[in-house]
Design a protein around this motif. Structure first.
Motif, PDB file in Angstrom:
ATOM      1  N   ASN A 238       0.807  -1.225   0.000  1.00 31.33           N
ATOM      2  CA  ASN A 238       0.000   0.000   0.000  1.00 31.33           C
ATOM      3  C   ASN A 238       0.838   1.272   0.000  1.00 31.33           C
ATOM      4  OD1 ASN A 238      -2.576  -1.219  -0.026  1.00 31.33           O
ATOM      5  ND2 ASN A 238      -2.312  -1.716   2.154  1.00 31.33           N
ATOM      6  N   ILE A 239       1.814   1.288  -0.874  1.00 34.17           N
ATOM      7  CA  ILE A 239       2.679   2.467  -0.939  1.00 34.17           C
ATOM      8  C   ILE A 239       2.457   3.173  -2.268  1.00 34.17           C
ATOM      9  CG2 ILE A 239       5.085   3.211  -1.100  1.00 34.17           C
ATOM     10  CD1 ILE A 239       5.735   0.826   0.738  1.00 34.17           C
ATOM     11  N   ASN A 240       2.287   4.503  -2.192  1.00 31.34           N
ATOM     12  CA  ASN A 240       2.247   5.298  -3.416  1.00 31.34           C
ATOM     13  C   ASN A 240       3.666   5.672  -3.799  1.00 31.34           C
ATOM     14  OD1 ASN A 240      -0.568   5.307  -3.563  1.00 31.34           O
ATOM     15  ND2 ASN A 240      -0.675   7.013  -2.105  1.00 31.34           N
ATOM     16  N   VAL A 241       3.873   5.945  -5.084  1.00 29.18           N
ATOM     17  CA  VAL A 241       5.204   6.337  -5.535  1.00 29.18           C
ATOM     18  C   VAL A 241       5.593   7.640  -4.825  1.00 29.18           C
ATOM     19  CG1 VAL A 241       6.604   6.948  -7.508  1.00 29.18           C
ATOM     20  CG2 VAL A 241       4.790   5.254  -7.749  1.00 29.18           C
ATOM     21  N   PRO A 242       6.689   7.662  -4.063  1.00 26.84           N
ATOM     22  CA  PRO A 242       7.041   8.854  -3.284  1.00 26.84           C
ATOM     23  C   PRO A 242       7.454  10.009  -4.190  1.00 26.84           C
ATOM     24  CG  PRO A 242       8.784   7.215  -3.149  1.00 26.84           C
ATOM     25  CD  PRO A 242       7.653   6.565  -3.869  1.00 26.84           C
ATOM     26  N   THR A 243       7.084  11.229  -3.786  1.00 26.17           N
ATOM     27  CA  THR A 243       7.474  12.402  -4.559  1.00 26.17           C
ATOM     28  C   THR A 243       8.441  13.303  -3.786  1.00 26.17           C
ATOM     29  OG1 THR A 243       5.533  13.564  -3.781  1.00 26.17           O
ATOM     30  CG2 THR A 243       5.348  12.471  -5.923  1.00 26.17           C
ATOM     31  N   THR A 244       8.499  13.145  -2.454  1.00 28.61           N
ATOM     32  CA  THR A 244       9.496  13.902  -1.695  1.00 28.61           C
ATOM     33  C   THR A 244      10.411  12.910  -0.989  1.00 28.61           C
ATOM     34  OG1 THR A 244       8.254  13.941   0.364  1.00 28.61           O
ATOM     35  CG2 THR A 244       7.791  15.695  -1.217  1.00 28.61           C
ATOM     36  N   ILE A 245      11.570  13.415  -0.539  1.00 30.89           N
ATOM     37  CA  ILE A 245      12.515  12.516   0.105  1.00 30.89           C
ATOM     38  C   ILE A 245      11.945  11.958   1.399  1.00 30.89           C
ATOM     39  CG2 ILE A 245      14.795  12.469   1.200  1.00 30.89           C
ATOM     40  CD1 ILE A 245      15.851  14.071  -1.063  1.00 30.89           C
ATOM     41  N   ASP A 246      11.171  12.773   2.126  1.00 30.07           N
ATOM     42  CA  ASP A 246      10.596  12.276   3.379  1.00 30.07           C
ATOM     43  C   ASP A 246       9.574  11.166   3.120  1.00 30.07           C
ATOM     44  OD1 ASP A 246      12.124  13.806   5.058  1.00 30.07           O
ATOM     45  OD2 ASP A 246      10.774  15.538   4.915  1.00 30.07           O
ATOM     46  N   GLU A 247       8.752  11.350   2.082  1.00 27.61           N
ATOM     47  CA  GLU A 247       7.816  10.280   1.716  1.00 27.61           C
ATOM     48  C   GLU A 247       8.569   9.000   1.355  1.00 27.61           C
ATOM     49  OE1 GLU A 247       4.617  13.128  -0.530  1.00 27.61           O
ATOM     50  OE2 GLU A 247       5.019  11.195  -1.445  1.00 27.61           O
ATOM     51  N   TRP A 248       9.714   9.212   0.693  1.00 23.91           N
ATOM     52  CA  TRP A 248      10.524   8.062   0.272  1.00 23.91           C
ATOM     53  C   TRP A 248      11.023   7.296   1.503  1.00 23.91           C
ATOM     54  CZ3 TRP A 248      15.758   8.570  -2.825  1.00 23.91           C
ATOM     55  CH2 TRP A 248      16.027   7.369  -3.473  1.00 23.91           C
ATOM     56  N   PHE A 249      11.539   8.053   2.490  1.00 28.56           N
ATOM     57  CA  PHE A 249      12.007   7.404   3.721  1.00 28.56           C
ATOM     58  C   PHE A 249      10.876   6.644   4.401  1.00 28.56           C
ATOM     59  CE2 PHE A 249      15.539  10.759   4.156  1.00 28.56           C
ATOM     60  CZ  PHE A 249      16.475   9.895   3.605  1.00 28.56           C
ATOM     61  N   ALA A 250       9.679   7.287   4.475  1.00 27.00           N
ATOM     62  CA  ALA A 250       8.543   6.645   5.135  1.00 27.00           C
ATOM     63  C   ALA A 250       8.185   5.343   4.416  1.00 27.00           C
ATOM     64  CB  ALA A 250       7.350   7.600   5.145  1.00 27.00           C
ATOM     65  N   ALA A 251       8.176   5.411   3.067  1.00 26.80           N
ATOM     66  CA  ALA A 251       7.852   4.213   2.287  1.00 26.80           C
ATOM     67  C   ALA A 251       8.858   3.100   2.559  1.00 26.80           C
ATOM     68  CB  ALA A 251       7.835   4.566   0.798  1.00 26.80           C
ATOM     69  N   MET A 252      10.116   3.488   2.640  1.00 24.47           N
ATOM     70  CA  MET A 252      11.146   2.460   2.817  1.00 24.47           C
ATOM     71  C   MET A 252      11.126   1.891   4.227  1.00 24.47           C
ATOM     72  SD  MET A 252      14.265   3.416   0.315  1.00 24.47           S
ATOM     73  CE  MET A 252      14.728   4.988   0.970  1.00 24.47           C
TER      74      MET A 252
END
Lengths: 443, 298
Positions: A189-203
């Motif tokens: 249930n992860i959307n493609v991250p658009t900011t670095i913080d979203e990316w960290f949260a996804a990972m």
């Protein structure tokens, strides 16, 4: 025994005399400074035109795969247009151009340049060959061929020095691409991250679910990741400033970028040092990892593996870099004192032409440097890249030679290698500041 | 001088060796001299620049954290490789010396790796020492897992700090056969009477090796030490094949190549080459003097 040592002694004396007589010749031979004017002198008879027939010698490291096939296609266009000029393909194999560039350096130092050679557009060419007076500006050619109208405006400063354009880009690759596995993202249930913080949260989510979040390979792929994180954290203007001296490498913003990079490394696979870029990218399409940051040549590789776009792999700009196209390009130059200047100009005209670029790029798996190429020749990913190339802000890649000269890049590479070993962000930043001072524009 | 050249044979011999001596002088000593000069210059970039820079390039290297990594790696690699190769080579030689059947076969078998180039060895061992985990496990780690020896699985050449020792394993595999051949020749040269005499005096097998054979093999060990030592100081291709150009497994030869040809720091690259040359010379020159002396006295 005694007689032998006497003989030896005699020999030694003779050669001391011989050596002192011609001693300067052997030691200074490789030291002859190669003034460009001398380069056109007939130092190497075999490379001279034979029987008045026109020639052009083009040097590259395109010896295999789509690159060699693309070059062949472009040579075909050249031969159709200029049947009287004999094309000499002086390609040198090995090491993504490392061998070729060592060969080229020794040819240039010996005053025997090829008419035109391949190089990564930008500072890799400018810092090495313009500084060495080995190549000529091409502004006239750009104007007479109308290339300024068909190439992105933000590209031109990146391939120029003091207003002079030094190379003709043939193809364009994008560096800031985030490849992901759509299935893994959906399952978690992860959307493609658009900011670095979203990316960290996804990972973080992925890590908790037992998935390797980020696929990473050997050292240069880490530098590739670093340049996209610098761009994603600083934005295009401050990123460009890093390379022209306007952004301070010691600033807190750069430190944030380096900390982001350090944090990213913690999400990567443990065996990164033993993987090539292909191995690392493959982890994503095989479902062994969720994300990978790699240039868009990875897409050609995914196709070779028989994977389907949007099903086995998806793509997005690296988080924080939407609207920016971090490019690298193979380009051709005009040698100062080229033995066959007419042939070289003819070759460059083909390299910059629509026909030449349309012949080369679909085969190589890259997009045209021109924005007017026929989109129907290209696949789904490349079409999206062509749209971005025509509309985005263009910035240059570090790892692939656009923004930093060779010396600067190799100092950054060393600093990066030490950082990967010891994880000391402050020492890393200090080393980057020192690198900019010793080999970049910083004072 | 005239008398010296009166002898026709002597003139002929001089003429015959002249080209090779001249070539050695120019292409070896001439270029060593040129490299020394470059290492004392500020040359950076494509065009030669002989501006005098004193010992700055050398001094900078000693405070260069990357060069420190190189020295550490060289020390680890050399110790593991030389000790490992000599021990394994000696062990194989002693086994073959027991007069077992099919000795010729085993001798060739152990010698074969030496016929392979370091690049090939590197490619194979890169796969064998694959540090991947989980479903991608392969090579030795997979073998260990089949054998239920999971505790032996490790990160091989990607181990922090000691990774270079794993590369030395590949080098040991390649060169121990050669050391075996050296020792075997040495063992065969020891007269049988000596062993018999020791046996009659009541020495055990172990004592015979310790007090009779090993001392007689000292010259062989010395040769092996020199040959292996200078090879390991210059190691380049094996590491490139296994790990590419990555800093954790950096050695002076790789730093030299990268900084000179990728980074265009010709002055610094030349300084590294000269330091390499000195380190090899420290090993080789005493050996040459030693052999020359012993041969002269014979």
């Amino acid at each position: 025994m005694k007689r032998l040592s006497l003989t030896l002694l005699g020999l030694l004396m003779i050669f001391t005399i011989v050596l002192s007589a011609c001693g300067t010749t052997p030691t200074s031979a490789p030291a002859q400074p190669t003034a460009p004017q001398e380069a056109s002198q007939p130092t190497n008879p075999p490379s001279q035109p034979s029987g008045g027939k026109q020639q052009v010698e083009v040097f590259s490291w395109w010896t295999g795969g789509g690159e060699a096939a693309g070059l062949e296609a472009m040579i075909k266009v050249f031969k159709a247009q200029y049947p009287d000029i004999e094309f000499i393909n002086a390609a040198v194999a090995g090491g993504a151009g490392t061998n070729a560039r060592a060969v080229l350096a020794s040819r240039l130092q010996a005053g025997d340049p090829p008419d035109s050679w391949q190089g990564h557009a930008g500072q890799e060419l400018i810092g090495t060959y313009v500084a060495g007076n080995q190549i000529q500006p091409l502004n006239d050619l750009y104007e007479s061929e109308g290339w300024l109208e068909v190439m992105p405006e933000t590209l031109i400063p990146l391939i120029s020095q003091d207003g002079k354009i030094y190379s003709v880009p043939v193809n364009i690759h994008r560096a800031n691409v985030l490849w992901y596995n759509p299935k893994i993202l959906k399952e978690n249930n992860i959307n493609v991250p658009t900011t670095i913080d979203e990316w960290f949260a996804a990972m973080d989510t992925l890590k908790a679910a037992g998935v390797t979040p980020l696929a990473l390979g050997e050292q240069w792929t880490k530098m590739h990741l670093l340049e996209t994180v610098l761009l994603g954290t600083l934005g295009p203007d401050a990123y460009n400033g890093l390379w022209n001296g306007k952004t301070d490498w010691g600033s807190p913003e750069v430190k944030v970028a380096l900390q982001n990079f350090a944090k990213l490394l913690t999400y990567a696979n443990s065996d990164s040092a033993s993987l090539s870029w292909q191995d690392a990218s493959q982890l994503v399409v095989n479902g062994d990892a969720a994300f990978n940051v790699m240039g868009d040549w990875a897409e050609g590789y995914f196709r070779e593996l028989g994977k389907t776009p949007q099903v086995d792999y998806g793509w997005a700009p690296v988080p924080g870099t939407a609207g920016t196209f971090q490019f690298l390009s193979d380009s051709f130059v005009l040698a100062a004192g080229a033995p066959h200047p007419d042939g070289a100009i003819a070759w460059l005209k083909i390299a910059g032409s629509k026909a030449g670029q349309e012949a080369f790029n679909p085969v190589k798996g890259s997009i045209c440097a021109r924005i007017d190429c026929d989109k129907s020749l290209f696949g789904e990913y490349l079409q999206s890249a062509m749209n971005d190339w025509a509309t985005n802000t263009v910035v240059g890649s570090l790892t692939h030679g656009v923004v930093a000269n060779d010396s600067w890049k190799s100092e950054i590479d060393t600093a990066l290698g030490l950082f990967v070993q010891n994880g000391d962000v402050d020492a890393f930043q200090a080393a980057l500041v020192a690198a900019c001072k010793s080999s970049g524009p910083c004072k | 001088m005239r008398k010296f050249f009166a002898d026709k044979d002597r003139v002929l011999s001089v003429v015959l060796v002249l080209p090779s001596i001249l070539a050695v002088l120019i292409f070896i000593y001439g270029f060593i001299g040129w490299t020394v000069r470059v290492s004392l210059s500020k040359w950076k970039g494509l065009n030669p620049d002989y501006t005098w820079n004193g010992l700055t390039n050398y001094i900078n290297l000693f405070s260069d954290p990357r060069f420190a990594v190189d020295v550490r790696n060289t020390v680890i690699f050399t110790s593991v490789f030389v000790v490992g190769t000599i021990l394994l080579g000696f062990f194989l030689a002693v086994l073959l010396d027991q007069g077992l059947k099919g000795e010729g076969f085993f001798r060739s078998l152990f010698l074969f790796p030496m016929a392979i180039s370091y690049i090939v060895t590197g490619v194979v061992w890169r796969w064998l020492m694959n540090p991947a985990t989980g479903t991608r496990t392969s090579g030795f780690n997979l073998l260990f897992s089949y054998l239920h020896l999971d505790f032996l699985q490790n990160a091989w050449h990607t181990t922090p700090t000691w990774g270079i020792a794993a590369v030395a394993l590949a080098a040991i595999w390649q060169m121990s056969g050669y050391t075996m051949a050296l020792y075997l020749a040495g063992l065969r040269a020891i007269p049988h009477e000596l062993r018999e005499a020791a046996q009659i005096d009541g020495a055990s097998d172990l004592q015979i090796y310790r007090f009779v054979i090993l001392p007689l093999l000292t010259p062989v060990t010395l040769s092996a030490l020199i040959i292996l030592g200078h090879m390991s100081l210059k190691v380049f291709d094996l590491i490139i094949a296994i790990a590419g150009k990555q800093l954790p497994l950096d050695v002076p030869a790789i730093y030299m190549w990268q900084t000179t040809f990728d980074g265009l720091f010709y002055g610094r690259g030349a300084a590294i080459s000269i330091l390499l040359l000195i380190s090899v010379a420290v090993l080789i020159i005493p050996y040459i003097i030693y052999t020359l002396r012993t041969e002269t006295f014979k």
